[in-house]
Scaffold this active site. Structure first.
Site, PDB file in Angstrom:
ATOM      1  N   ALA A   1       0.872  -1.349  -0.033  1.00 15.42           N
ATOM      2  CA  ALA A   1      -0.106  -0.012   0.071  1.00 15.42           C
ATOM      3  C   ALA A   1       0.983   1.177  -0.103  1.00 15.42           C
ATOM      4  CB  ALA A   1      -0.978  -0.167   1.372  1.00 15.42           C
TER       5      ALA A   1
ATOM      6  N   THR B   1      -4.330  -3.250   1.389  1.00 16.56           N
ATOM      7  CA  THR B   1      -3.817  -4.799   1.120  1.00 16.56           C
ATOM      8  C   THR B   1      -4.207  -5.597   2.341  1.00 16.56           C
ATOM      9  OG1 THR B   1      -1.654  -3.815   2.210  1.00 16.56           O
ATOM     10  CG2 THR B   1      -1.928  -4.159  -0.325  1.00 16.56           C
TER      11      THR B   1
ATOM     12  N   ASN C   1      -4.140  -0.240   5.241  1.00 16.70           N
ATOM     13  CA  ASN C   1      -4.360   1.361   5.195  1.00 16.70           C
ATOM     14  C   ASN C   1      -4.525   1.807   3.746  1.00 16.70           C
ATOM     15  OD1 ASN C   1      -1.208   0.606   5.340  1.00 16.70           O
ATOM     16  ND2 ASN C   1      -1.308   2.425   3.864  1.00 16.70           N
TER      17      ASN C   1
ATOM     18  N   ASP D   1      -1.936   5.398   8.333  1.00 17.42           N
ATOM     19  CA  ASP D   1      -1.471   4.191   8.175  1.00 17.42           C
ATOM     20  C   ASP D   1      -2.164   3.250   9.227  1.00 17.42           C
ATOM     21  OD1 ASP D   1       0.041   2.112   7.191  1.00 17.42           O
ATOM     22  OD2 ASP D   1       2.038   2.633   7.906  1.00 17.42           O
TER      23      ASP D   1
ATOM     24  N   ASN E   1       1.112  -3.963  16.161  1.00 20.64           N
ATOM     25  CA  ASN E   1       1.270  -4.369  14.947  1.00 20.64           C
ATOM     26  C   ASN E   1       0.982  -5.676  14.777  1.00 20.64           C
ATOM     27  OD1 ASN E   1       2.451  -4.260  12.176  1.00 20.64           O
ATOM     28  ND2 ASN E   1       3.023  -2.220  12.550  1.00 20.64           N
ATOM     29  N   TRP E   2       1.910  -6.380  13.694  1.00 23.62           N
ATOM     30  CA  TRP E   2       1.395  -7.685  13.311  1.00 23.62           C
ATOM     31  C   TRP E   2       1.846  -8.738  14.316  1.00 23.62           C
ATOM     32  CZ3 TRP E   2       5.198 -11.306  13.397  1.00 23.62           C
ATOM     33  CH2 TRP E   2       6.708 -10.953  13.455  1.00 23.62           C
TER      34      TRP E   2
ATOM     35  N   CYS F   1      16.879   6.216   1.627  1.00 24.52           N
ATOM     36  CA  CYS F   1      17.860   5.443   2.134  1.00 24.52           C
ATOM     37  C   CYS F   1      17.551   4.969   3.622  1.00 24.52           C
ATOM     38  CB  CYS F   1      19.144   5.922   1.932  1.00 24.52           C
ATOM     39  SG  CYS F   1      19.622   6.988   0.441  1.00 24.52           S
TER      40      CYS F   1
ATOM     41  N   HIS G   1      18.767   1.682   5.772  1.00 21.81           N
ATOM     42  CA  HIS G   1      19.892   1.811   6.304  1.00 21.81           C
ATOM     43  C   HIS G   1      19.890   2.815   7.729  1.00 21.81           C
ATOM     44  CE1 HIS G   1      22.397   0.036   3.082  1.00 21.81           C
ATOM     45  NE2 HIS G   1      21.625   0.590   2.397  1.00 21.81           N
TER      46      HIS G   1
HETATM   47 CA    CA Z   1       1.225   0.435   5.682  1.00 24.43          CA
END
Ligand code: CA
Length: 691
Positions: free
Chosen positions: A185, A243, A263, A308, A393-394, A615, A619
């Site tokens: 997403a 998604t 989201n 989100d 979260n997940w 980045c 990183h």
């Molecule tokens: Ca997301």
């Protein structure tokens, strides 16, 4: 009094065991489904390992996963074989007693696909059904493997190849169908879930979660309902999002499949759907007939989602005594910070109370089921809680039917939001192909981040909370040193087991939270533990490997920058027989002397902004890596010399470092290089001389 309580406990347990047995046609000693049984409670009825002897837990064996990236899978154990996934959708089948490797499978995902994932090339596990093992690879393919040999039985491509979809979730089996969603997403895709015939791989149905091109007919009737809740005409060119990247649960009593929707894309509704609307089925729990895919009901947690706030977090089915009767409920703690209890027969809200600080809305109205006082953001920075990473979260929460508590891996956090400057100035956002298109103001965000020390500035913290769903309060909490921590297992041994981001695996007493056992695995954990029993012996298994959305930060080893090798392992424990973990000494942290700066301060400032956009996701902010992806302040002289070739010609694409030549030009990459050199010089005195 005590004996009555004990009797009640044992009776509840017996009922739970019987339900579990009927639920999945396997013995209660196995861990055959993602959440162990279809209720997804992540409750093991095993109690050989319990509150009285857990202090004797010792390492039985460990298995190297051959990756430095994140590990998130729930191991599946059927008939004495443990099936685990590493990164990219690789699978290992192991003897669950001895750890002996039986076979391995590599879907051979091209390394360049690494760029399409918001949050590392992770995978959350396999599904098992009648001698087949099902896994989805990071590049969107679904495989049926022979469970005995690992040979491919069939393979299908579940994505159309026109958008940067990825798959990180575990497939689920319902009757004779294998279900899979996808992710992406943040890049601008249109979410859907697909059902395939488990024996043949034939597509049976597909349910889109957001409407597509309005000039084309609706793919299925539910899209007509959804389309009425979107405004403007451009959303479909930006994908719309939604998604189905993680949670699915099958309800055997109502014959319904529930799945959680993600989201919106881009994030702000002001861009996606100017003029408002609920934007169905974003951030919703959708119930469908698993045979046809036809919708039975839906419940939207965050209408017009802009933060989100996915509703993809794991869902637990239970029977709870509410208002004097036993209600069949679904429980979810989505990112938005409210704990939802929903009546599974109707999809109607029973209650929603905040399980963590939530400032985006004042409360959820119990009658309408809608948030009240929902905030929006515009041109100026707004700070709201929870952050886009969510209050949860997940990492799965777990429900113990004996203690009647839900154990949630919680994050107390806030995020900063403002509309993209492109949108404010031009009424458009540039669509960058195969890259993040979230429509928020990175420039302002960069300034804020650059002006703060990522190691010490945050007020965010993580905790494990034992939530009483009937009283909407915590019975106990355990505060972690780390914001991000692992998923949870609870057992009939009156235990709650969780791996910390700090690399320590802990067993808590389920009613009090007291730590009864702890073991330093020296690798940050995200994945949930499981438990199983073979030949009368109970085991606890967990994958340890830092990464995922936390790929860029938050690893405690990370703050030491590069001192943790994060070489992922599966650890399996049992009672007694303690073995020492094969620990490696931490690497010394030194920054190599970088080349001279050859640009101006303006170049460096520009480089900082580009670094932040392209980045930092991997990183790390301010070029401080978490130890998962190389720390750019530590790159060698020859890497400095090849900097342009690596970024613009894809020299290291095979290792997962993408080619950015379609998004960045030579001048921009040079300014990023200047910024990294400057950051290295700034930190040299600190890292090379302290301690
Ligand atoms: Ca997301």
């Amino acid at each position: 009094m005590i004996s009555v309580r004990r009797y009640q406990k044992q009776y509840t347990l017996l009922v739970a065991c019987l339900i579990a047995l009927f639920a999945n046609n396997s013995t209660s000693d196995d861990w055959p489904l993602h959440g162990r049984d279809y209720k997804d409670q992540r409750f093991s009825p095993l109690k050989q390992i319990n509150e009285n002897n857990v202090n004797q837990l010792g390492l039985a064996w460990s298995f190297e996963m051959k990756t430095h990236r994140g590990l998130q899978a729930t191991p599946i154990m059927v008939n004495g074989v443990l099936y685990v996934t590493g990164t990219w959708g690789k699978v290992a089948a192991l003897n669950a007693q001895s750890g002996e490797k039986l076979w391995e499978f590599d879907p051979e995902v091209p390394g360049k696909w690494g760029r399409y994932g918001c949050c590392d090339a992770v995978n959350r596990g396999v599904a098992y059904w009648e001698g087949s093992v099902y896994v989805a690879s990071f590049d969107g393919r679904l495989f049926s493997l022979n469970a005995e040999t690992g040979d491919v039985i069939w393979e299908v491509d579940t994505i159309d190849g026109t958008a940067p979809y990825t798959i990180t979730g575990a497939p689920r089996i319902v009757k004779d169908k294998i279900l899979i969603g996808n992710a992406g997403a943040e890049y601008g895709v249109r979410g859907y879930i697909s059902a395939y015939q488990a024996r043949t791989g034939k597509l049976e149905w597909r349910f889109f979660t957001v409407p597509g091109n309005p000039d084309k007919p609706f793919e299925h009737p539910e899209m007509a309902i959804a389309a009425k809740t979107w405004k403007g005409s451009k959303w479909w060119r930006m994908g719309g999002g939604g998604t189905v990247w993680d949670s699915m649960t099958y309800d055997e009593e109502f014959d319904l499949l529930y799945f959680g929707v993600g989201n919106g894309s881009p994030w702000p509704q002001a861009i996606r759907s100017p003029g408002g609307g609920d934007n169905l089925f974003l951030s919703s729990i959708v119930a469908v007939d698993p045979d046809s895919g036809a919708m039975s009901w839906f419940y939207q947690t965050t209408p017009g989602e802009s933060l989100d706030f996915t509703a993809t977090q794991n869902m637990i089915l239970a029977d709870l005594p509410i208002g004097g009767k036993l209600r069949k409920v679904l429980m979810q703690a989505p990112k938005n910070g409210f704990f939802y209890i929903i009546d599974r027969s109707t999809g109607k809200l029973i209650s929603a109370d905040n399980y963590v600080k939530a400032t985006w809305a004042t409360h959820i109205d119990p009658l309408s089921g809608r948030p009240v006082g929902q905030k929006v953001y515009g041109e100026n920075l707004e700070i709201m809680s929870p952050s886009p990473a969510g209050g949860h979260n997940w990492q799965p929460m777990a429900y113990n039917p004996v203690t009647k508590l839900v154990y949630i891996p919680v994050r107390e956090s806030s995020g900063v939001f403002a509309l993209s400057q492109d949108w404010i100035k031009h009424g458009e956002i540039p669509i960058r192909e195969n890259w993040w298109n979230i429509g928020v103001d990175w420039e302002k965000y960069t300034e804020l981040t650059e002006n703060s020390d990522p190691n010490h500035s945050s007020n965010d913290f993580g905790f494990l909370g034992a939530w009483d769903p009937l009283k909407s309060r915590y019975n106990w909490t355990y505060q972690h040193s780390n914001l991000v921590n692992g998923g949870v297992l609870t057992t009939a041994g009156n235990l709650v087991i969780q791996g910390g981001g700090d690399g320590i695996l802990r067993a808590h007493q389920a009613e009090t939270g007291d730590i009864l056992w702890a073991h330093d695995l020296q690798i940050g954990m995200l994945a949930p533990p499981v438990s199983y029993k073979i030949d009368g012996k109970q085991y606890i298994a967990i994958l340890a490997g830092w990464g995922g959305a936390a790929i860029a930060s938050g690893n405690p080893g990370a703050l030491e920058a590069g001192t943790s090798d994060n070489l992922g392992k599966l650890f399996v424990f049992h009672l007694g027989d303690k073995k020492n973990l094969p620990f490696k000494p931490k690497k010394a942290k030194t920054l190599s002397y970088p080349p001279e700066i050859y640009g101006t301060q303006a170049n460096i400032k520009g480089g900082a902004s580009i670094y932040m956009q392209y980045c930092s996701l991997c990183h790390g902010p301010r070029a401080v890596s978490s130890g998962v992806i190389p720390d750019l302040r530590m790159i060698s002289e020859s890497t400095h010399q090849r900097f342009l070739q690596i970024v613009l010609e894809g020299e290291l694409e095979g290792l997962g470092m993408p080619n950015f030549s379609d998004l960045l030009n030579t001048r921009q990459v040079k300014s990023v290089h200047q910024y990294i050199i400057q950051r290295t010089r700034e930190d040299m005195s600190v890292y090379n001389h302290s301690k």
